[in-house]
Design a protein around this motif. Structure first.
Motif: not given
Length: 382
Positions: A134-146
């Motif tokens: 679902a995150l992949e379909t948002l077309d938004l940059p995503v940054v994870g932390l841990g």
């Protein structure tokens, strides 16, 4: 309330120039920009977020997905994120991810699709395969932390090295009866891959150091709370757990040192020791992880992982992903592992890493440091 036209008249420029000067987009001389901002400040003008979003296509807002709102660690990380984003004019929207399946579905299927954020920072939450998709379909940059998944571009501490450092500190003092109170997961736990799971990696580092020293690696499971660790430590220190036993008697040996997987858990261990009449460090050495604000007050030896600085790095990373790096921050933030897809900013790479639990490479470039205080000392003489 002052309008854009009022600012333009006061500054002696067009409304288009005011818009460019206040948004930072488009060509405007520094002198004009300062004159416009001075006029806006004098008139008390505040740009409409809705109008700015419609004009620019940006919400000027970053979403942060966080598992727990009331924990010191996450609050400190959030403060670090805000310290980087607020000066650039970005607001924060917090999305609390609970264990309720219905709430999670609403978040990923509805809330995150409303176009209210320009990017997402995901803090240490376990995500299902469907949620990652679902995150992949948002077309938004995503940054994870841990985050305990390998698909997200993420910043990480080398938690295997953290666990190793804690054990090696106690071993160097002469301890051999050492117990680690923490957590770990197997391959069957949804949303938490052992190779990326923070508690699992800390346990692995601890066990590796103990094995290298020829000492038994004892482990007790506990949740990441003060009370959970207190209860686990009481049972352990009374001889009711810990896995290792004296030869011939079968009685569990009381440890001379405990490595708690977080500072808050270490506070629980200290409370248990006090309740049982044990002196720290004379009877029991204790070490935690985090660099909690109260660690110095308790004299706690800890592995400081600088959570405020982690938040700052995450803020820098999402700004860079949006093409708006913070002043003095690198355009490509060092240490951000960026797998293909999922809104990963182009050109990011992992400059270094540590060996994962399955032998692969896991980027882990965020710093940590051993801070030795009064809760650790050589073991009592037998």
């Amino acid at each position: 309330m002052a309008s854009l036209d009022d600012v333009a008249r006061a500054a002696g420029v067009s409304t288009a120039t005011v818009s460019r000067a206040l948004s930072g987009r488009g060509r405007t001389s520094e002198a004009t920009r300062q004159r416009v901002r001075a006029a806006a400040d004098a008139l008390g003008y505040v740009a409409s977020a809705t109008a700015s979003s419609l004009a620019s296509g940006r919400a000027e807002n970053i979403g942060v997905i966080v598992p727990l709102m009331d924990r010191w660690f996450f609050a400190t990380v959030l403060d670090g994120i805000a310290a980087r984003l607020a000066p650039r004019g970005y607001d924060l929207t917090l999305y609390n991810l609970t264990d309720d399946p219905a709430q999670r579905r609403r978040l990923f299927e509805t809330s995150l699709r409303r176009g209210r954020v320009d990017g997402l920072i995901v803090l240490s939450v376990a995500l299902t395969d469907d949620e990652v998709a679902a995150l992949e379909t948002l077309d938004l940059p995503v940054v994870g932390l841990g985050v305990p998944r390998g698909e997200l571009p993420a910043l990480r501490v080398d938690d295997t090295a953290v666990g190793r450092a804690a054990a090696e500190h106690l071993l160097a003092l002469g301890h051999r009866e050492i117990v680690h109170i923490g957590q770990s997961v197997g391959a069957e736990v949804a949303g938490r891959a052992p190779a990326y799971d923070i508690p699992t990696r800390r346990r692995a580092g601890f066990e590796a150091a103990m094995a290298a020293a020829g000492a038994a690696a004892r482990f007790v499971e506990s949740d990441f709370t003060v009370d959970g660790a207190r209860r686990a430590a009481v049972a352990l220190l009374r001889g009711g757990g810990g896995g290792a036993a004296d030869a011939g008697t079968g009685a569990a040996r009381r440890p001379t040192a405990i490595f708690a997987a977080s500072d808050e858990m270490a506070y629980g261990v200290l409370t248990a020791a006090r309740d049982l009449g044990l002196r720290v460090p004379e009877d029991l050495s204790v070490i935690g992880v985090d660099g909690h604000d109260l660690a110095e007050l308790f004299g706690l030896t800890t592995i400081d992982q600088f959570p405020h600085a982690q938040g700052e790095r995450a803020g820098d990373a999402i700004l860079a992903a949006l093409g708006r790096p913070a002043a003095g921050a690198p355009g490509t933030p060092a240490g951000l592992a960026a797998p293909a897809g999922l809104g990963a900013p182009g050109g990011l790479a992992a400059p270094g890493g540590s060996e994962s639990l399955d032998g692969s490479e896991v980027d882990a470039s965020l710093p940590f440091a051993l801070v030795t205080r009064g809760t650790t000392a050589p073991p009592p003489r037998s």
